[in-house]
Design an enzyme around this catalytic site. Structure first.
Site, PDB file in Angstrom:
ATOM      1  N   GLU A   9       0.818  -1.219   0.000  1.00 56.68           N
ATOM      2  CA  GLU A   9       0.000   0.000   0.000  1.00 56.68           C
ATOM      3  C   GLU A   9       0.849   1.264   0.000  1.00 56.68           C
ATOM      4  O   GLU A   9       0.448   2.297  -0.540  1.00 56.68           O
ATOM      5  CB  GLU A   9      -0.962   0.008   1.186  1.00 56.68           C
ATOM      6  CG  GLU A   9      -2.117  -0.985   1.074  1.00 56.68           C
ATOM      7  CD  GLU A   9      -1.752  -2.382   1.545  1.00 56.68           C
ATOM      8  OE1 GLU A   9      -0.574  -2.604   1.917  1.00 56.68           O
ATOM      9  OE2 GLU A   9      -2.639  -3.258   1.540  1.00 56.68           O
ATOM     10  N   PHE A  37     -12.000  -7.262  13.628  1.00 54.64           N
ATOM     11  CA  PHE A  37     -10.922  -7.776  12.792  1.00 54.64           C
ATOM     12  C   PHE A  37     -10.509  -6.719  11.761  1.00 54.64           C
ATOM     13  O   PHE A  37     -11.351  -6.156  11.069  1.00 54.64           O
ATOM     14  CB  PHE A  37     -11.368  -9.058  12.085  1.00 54.64           C
ATOM     15  CG  PHE A  37     -10.303  -9.596  11.162  1.00 54.64           C
ATOM     16  CD1 PHE A  37      -9.070 -10.006  11.656  1.00 54.64           C
ATOM     17  CD2 PHE A  37     -10.522  -9.666   9.792  1.00 54.64           C
ATOM     18  CE1 PHE A  37      -8.079 -10.471  10.811  1.00 54.64           C
ATOM     19  CE2 PHE A  37      -9.542 -10.141   8.939  1.00 54.64           C
ATOM     20  CZ  PHE A  37      -8.318 -10.551   9.450  1.00 54.64           C
ATOM     21  N   GLN A  38      -9.241  -6.451  11.692  1.00 53.20           N
ATOM     22  CA  GLN A  38      -8.672  -5.452  10.779  1.00 53.20           C
ATOM     23  C   GLN A  38      -9.265  -4.071  10.954  1.00 53.20           C
ATOM     24  O   GLN A  38      -9.443  -3.328  10.000  1.00 53.20           O
ATOM     25  CB  GLN A  38      -8.809  -5.921   9.325  1.00 53.20           C
ATOM     26  CG  GLN A  38      -7.934  -7.140   9.056  1.00 53.20           C
ATOM     27  CD  GLN A  38      -7.764  -7.444   7.586  1.00 53.20           C
ATOM     28  OE1 GLN A  38      -8.667  -7.204   6.787  1.00 53.20           O
ATOM     29  NE2 GLN A  38      -6.616  -7.991   7.231  1.00 53.20           N
ATOM     30  N   LYS A  78     -17.631  -0.854   5.411  1.00 50.36           N
ATOM     31  CA  LYS A  78     -18.126  -1.869   4.483  1.00 50.36           C
ATOM     32  C   LYS A  78     -19.605  -1.694   4.166  1.00 50.36           C
ATOM     33  O   LYS A  78     -20.027  -1.787   3.015  1.00 50.36           O
ATOM     34  CB  LYS A  78     -17.881  -3.262   5.071  1.00 50.36           C
ATOM     35  CG  LYS A  78     -18.453  -4.340   4.167  1.00 50.36           C
ATOM     36  CD  LYS A  78     -18.111  -5.733   4.584  1.00 50.36           C
ATOM     37  CE  LYS A  78     -18.992  -6.742   3.849  1.00 50.36           C
ATOM     38  NZ  LYS A  78     -18.974  -6.640   2.401  1.00 50.36           N
ATOM     39  N   MET A  81      24.284   8.267   2.705  1.00 50.32           N
ATOM     40  CA  MET A  81      24.160   9.608   3.248  1.00 50.32           C
ATOM     41  C   MET A  81      24.437   9.623   4.747  1.00 50.32           C
ATOM     42  O   MET A  81      25.111  10.515   5.260  1.00 50.32           O
ATOM     43  CB  MET A  81      22.768  10.174   2.961  1.00 50.32           C
ATOM     44  CG  MET A  81      22.603  11.607   3.411  1.00 50.32           C
ATOM     45  SD  MET A  81      23.831  12.685   2.651  1.00 50.32           S
ATOM     46  CE  MET A  81      22.840  13.493   1.412  1.00 50.32           C
TER      47      MET A  81
HETATM   48  C1  TPP Z   1      12.198   5.515   5.337  1.00 49.97           C
HETATM   49  C2  TPP Z   1      13.477   6.155   5.749  1.00 49.97           C
HETATM   50  N1  TPP Z   1      14.243   5.583   6.704  1.00 49.97           N
HETATM   51  C3  TPP Z   1      15.413   6.152   7.069  1.00 49.97           C
HETATM   52  C4  TPP Z   1      15.842   7.313   6.493  1.00 49.97           C
HETATM   53  C5  TPP Z   1      17.159   7.964   6.936  1.00 49.97           C
HETATM   54  N2  TPP Z   1      18.111   7.963   5.817  1.00 49.97           N
HETATM   55  C6  TPP Z   1      18.299   9.043   5.032  1.00 49.97           C
HETATM   56  S1  TPP Z   1      19.353   8.760   3.780  1.00 49.97           S
HETATM   57  C7  TPP Z   1      19.605   7.162   4.274  1.00 49.97           C
HETATM   58  C8  TPP Z   1      20.509   6.260   3.494  1.00 49.97           C
HETATM   59  C9  TPP Z   1      19.972   5.954   2.145  1.00 49.97           C
HETATM   60  O1  TPP Z   1      20.719   4.891   1.622  1.00 49.97           O
HETATM   61  P1  TPP Z   1      20.675   4.549   0.095  1.00 49.97           P
HETATM   62  O2  TPP Z   1      19.278   4.422  -0.384  1.00 49.97           O
HETATM   63  O3  TPP Z   1      21.560   3.372  -0.160  1.00 49.97           O
HETATM   64  O4  TPP Z   1      21.243   5.862  -0.590  1.00 49.97           O
HETATM   65  P2  TPP Z   1      22.735   6.438  -0.554  1.00 49.97           P
HETATM   66  O5  TPP Z   1      22.752   7.515   0.477  1.00 49.97           O
HETATM   67  O6  TPP Z   1      23.649   5.317  -0.232  1.00 49.97           O
HETATM   68  O7  TPP Z   1      22.943   6.976  -1.927  1.00 49.97           O
HETATM   69  C10 TPP Z   1      18.863   6.892   5.418  1.00 49.97           C
HETATM   70  C11 TPP Z   1      18.886   5.595   6.153  1.00 49.97           C
HETATM   71  C12 TPP Z   1      14.994   7.880   5.514  1.00 49.97           C
HETATM   72  N3  TPP Z   1      15.295   9.030   4.898  1.00 49.97           N
HETATM   73  N4  TPP Z   1      13.849   7.274   5.140  1.00 49.97           N
END
Ligand code: TPP
Ligand code: MG
Lengths: 159, 572
Positions: free
Chosen positions: B53, B115-116, B165, B480
């Site tokens: 979703e 439920f749900q 529903k 990052m």
């Molecule tokens: C749903 C979610 N969880 C955690 C984060 C925190 N966060 C920001 S950037 C990042 C790393 C992203 O890794 P990747 O997709 O491999 O991209 P890269 O930075 O390596 O290019 C994280 C964990 C986020 N922005 N969104």
């Protein structure tokens, strides 16, 4: 810091109070008082919100309230000399008949009504503007306030 | 219009069609059986079965941003609805028009922990512009009409309709297609004439005018007006992340994206200008950074936004204008056209030229000394893809490499999660984008970590024939976060390594997609051609270095002229 009273007309929908209080929580706004009541138009309710904050914080709150879909009208009651009322019920300890007499006299001088009395307490009702209620409650603390109830503000503009 | 007797489910579908909805992204469930029974083999309403979703919401969001129309997603009660929440929050933060339909347990069971059952109405209140819990079948026409009206007007956003529903299965006599709306909802769109005139005067007299274009330019389709104004005034233009594409980034007056990971000279220009016209932006902290005294200190600040609550929220301004930016630009242009002579700005134009070429050279120079594989891959992509191609992004370094090095030429072709920063957004958003624009190439610039969050929807792409291409900047790290650990946390790489799994090429193949790995930027074009020629959804695994850093950047606590990592920048 100042207190501002905002009077709102809102659609009388389920959830509108949750939405309003949720918005305050989300934006980190502390409200001093929030009352909801029917109003002169079917399908609408009136909400009176009292908020403490700086001028610019209050301005932000006002805009956020205006953004809620179910808010039909926002009136800021700070500027015009609005009539503001709060209702207070309090049970005051009266240890002897002298105290009882003194409490009743003070109540009378504030325009409060004695609603009930027992040997060791009296129940007093006072409907007034909030500052005056504060002073009255302070005074009664001297004798011992066993219970205190306040309804929260309601207010009406003069024009 | 005469009353008709219909089931709630039929009313929903009739009203969706009346609102012009052609496609919905969703997953059915117990309480939605009546609705899906009506959706079955609908010619006019295409339903795309998603595999999560969250992806349904992101796809509707991506669809909306590319098409400018309201996206629709559907989820069942309980877990279906809670799974939607991230996607709704994401769309709402970035003001994308989305209507979400959720199933709910029968009205008599609400509140019993049936439920749900989940209280979707209260859970989604803070992440939507508005939401409804419908209690009576006869209310459906008005609710649906208002949902679309609210989502697509004023500051656009998400509206959710929770549908028990029995409301869907009961039959009611109703007037279809009502027109009445809420008394209190008047999306203010006409800007004040006194304010636009004042703005025109300030801009005409300014020596160093600059326009800051936000996402509002894109959602109100005001790119042409923006460009006319910039050219008429000789004003520089910088964009926010959400405003990327508001003006072609190679336009001589465009200085690129401003903010924490923006272009050095976009930020400098904000610091140097003497009049700043901010259009459809909310001055987020990622734009302004933290030292607000470095942000346009000498400028008269003019802020145009459709949402009155944004004015003076994050940034005190000199001239506030509440209204649609397109209309405001139109008015400002009209005032300016009446002027005989627009001030002498040759010094400023020369400065803009200097700053523009400093950043553009760097973006175009494929083999610039010190380049990392990550930026080279994005530069390649920028050269390979045509101007109409749509790029979506995940979140992380990948997103900022894309924002920094991908040169966007047209509005609605750079789709990214700005406000919420949602990993896993880019790929399902690409699905929505491709559905909105089947004739355009759609590429998700992904990170390996992000892609793993929503990659199950490769199945959707295959089964529903939606050939998007996912290009992964594969650094095997939550890059990052790692970059921040490297720069600000003594290189303690706590829980940012992703290990060796999966093999993204095999993953693609397992789903029936095309997969290819590339290790050199110069091989990207061949791989992309193979992907497009395969006609299938595809994954291209671009191997990059774990130490690649997206620089320059504004460090935490810094200001707009305090970028670090500018050693490689050309200094002008
Ligand atoms: C749903 C979610 N969880 C955690 C984060 C925190 N966060 C920001 S950037 C990042 C790393 C992203 O890794 P990747 O997709 O491999 O991209 P890269 O930075 O390596 O290019 C994280 C964990 C986020 N922005 N969104
Ligand atoms: Mg990564």
């Amino acid at each position: 810091m100042q207190t501002r009273i905002i009077s709102l007309l809102v659609e009388d929908h389920p959830g509108v109070l949750t939405r309003m209080s949720g918005m305050f929580t989300m934006r980190g706004i502390n409200i001093t008082s929030l009352t909801v009541s029917p109003c002169e138009t079917d399908g609408l309710s009136r909400m009176t919100v009292a908020i403490k904050g700086t001028e610019s914080e209050l301005e932000k709150v006002r805009k956020q309230i205006g953004n809620l879909i179910e808010v039909v009208k926002v009136v800021d009651l700070r500027a015009d000399g609005a009539i503001i009322r709060d209702l207070c019920l309090l049970k005051v300890h009266t240890k002897d008949s002298d105290t009882r007499l003194e409490v009743m006299l003070l109540a009378e001088s504030y325009g409060a009504k004695i609603m009930d009395a027992t040997l060791d307490s009296v129940i007093i009702e006072l409907t007034e503007e909030p500052g005056k209620i504060d002073r009255f409650v302070d005074l009664m603390q001297h004798f011992g306030v066993k219970q205190l109830f306040r309804t929260g503000l309601t207010a009406i503009g003069r024009d | 219009m005469a009353k008709v007797k219909l089931s709630g489910a039929k009313i929903v579908v009739e009203e969706l069609k009346d609102e012009g909805v052609e496609v919905a992204f969703g997953i059915p469930g117990g309480v939605l059986l009546d609705l899906y029974d009506v959706i079955y083999k609908q010619e006019a309403l295409r339903h795309i079965l998603m595999r999560h979703e969250q992806c349904a919401a992101h796809a509707a969001d991506g669809y909306a941003r590319v098409s400018g129309r309201t996206g629709v997603c559907i989820a069942t009660s309980g877990p279906g609805a809670t799974n939607l929440v991230t996607g709704l929050a994401n769309a709402n933060m970035d003001s994308a028009p989305v209507v979400a339909l959720t199933g709910q347990v029968v009205t008599s069971a609400i509140g019993t922990n049936a439920f749900q059952e989940a209280s979707t109405f209260t859970i989604t209140m803070p992440v939507t512009k508005h939401n409804f819990l419908v209690k009576r079948t006869e209310d459906l026409p008005k609710v649906i009409h208002n949902a679309f009206y609210i989502a697509s007007t004023g500051r656009k956003g998400v509206v959710l309709i929770d549908l028990p529903k029995d409301v869907l299965s009961d039959v009611a006599e109703v007037d279809l297609h009502p027109k009445e709306t809420f008394a209190g909802y008047k999306p203010n769109i006409k800007p004040n004439k006194v304010q636009t005139k004042k703005t025109a005067e300030v801009l005409a007299n300014a020596e160093r005018p600059l326009i800051l274009a936000g996402g509002g330019i894109i959602s109100s389709d005001a790119s042409e007006e923006l460009r006319s104004l910039a050219e008429l005034l000789g004003a520089g233009v910088v964009t926010t992340l959400m405003g990327k594409g508001a003006i072609p980034e190679n336009h001589p007056l465009c200085l690129g994206m401003a903010g924490m990971h923006g272009h050095l000279y976009a930020n400098r220009a904000i610091n140097e200008c003497d009049a700043l016209l901010a259009l459809g932006t909310r001055f987020s902290d990622r734009l302004t950074a933290w030292q607000l005294d470095q942000f346009a200190p000498d400028a008269t600040l003019i802020h145009v936004d459709i949402d009155a609550a944004e004015i003076n929220k994050n940034m005190p301004v000199d001239i506030p204008i509440v209204g649609d930016v397109k209309l405001a630009l139109y008015d400002i242009l009209k005032w300016l056209e009446k002027k005989q002579k627009l001030g002498g700005k040759s010094v400023w134009l020369q400065r803009i030229k200097e700053m523009h070429s400093a950043c553009e050279e760097c973006i175009h120079d494929l083999r610039r000394a010190g380049s990392s594989l990550s930026d080279m891959f994005i530069k390649e992509l920028s050269i390979i893809l045509d101007d109409d191609a749509i790029v979506t992004t995940e979140v992380g370094q990948c997103q900022m490499f894309a924002a920094h090095y991908y040169m966007t030429k047209k509005p609605r072709t750079f789709i990214t999660s700005g406000g919420l920063g949602t990993m896993g957004f880019g790929f399902p958003a690409a699905i929505g984008a491709k559905v909105a624009a089947p004739d355009k190439k759609v590429v998700d610039i992904a990170g390996d970590g992000s892609f793993l969050m929503t990659c199950q929807d490769l199945a959707t792409c295959v089964e529903s024939d939606i050939p998007v291409v996912v290009c992964i900047l594969d650094n095997r790290y939550l890059g990052m976060v790692r970059q921040w650990q490297e720069l600000f946390f003594d290189k303690k790489y706590s829980h940012t390594g992703l290990g060796l799994t999966p093999d993204f090429v095999k993953l693609a193949e397992a789903f029936g997609c095309y997969g290819e790995r590339v290790e050199k930027p110069e091989d990207l074009e061949g791989a992309l051609n193979n992907a497009f020629e395969s006609g299938k959804p595809a994954v291209i695994d671009m191997i990059v270095g774990k130490d690649d850093k997206i620089l320059p950047m504004i460090p935490p606590g810094g200001g707009i002229i305090g970028m670090i990592g500018t050693e490689r920048c050309k200094h002008v």
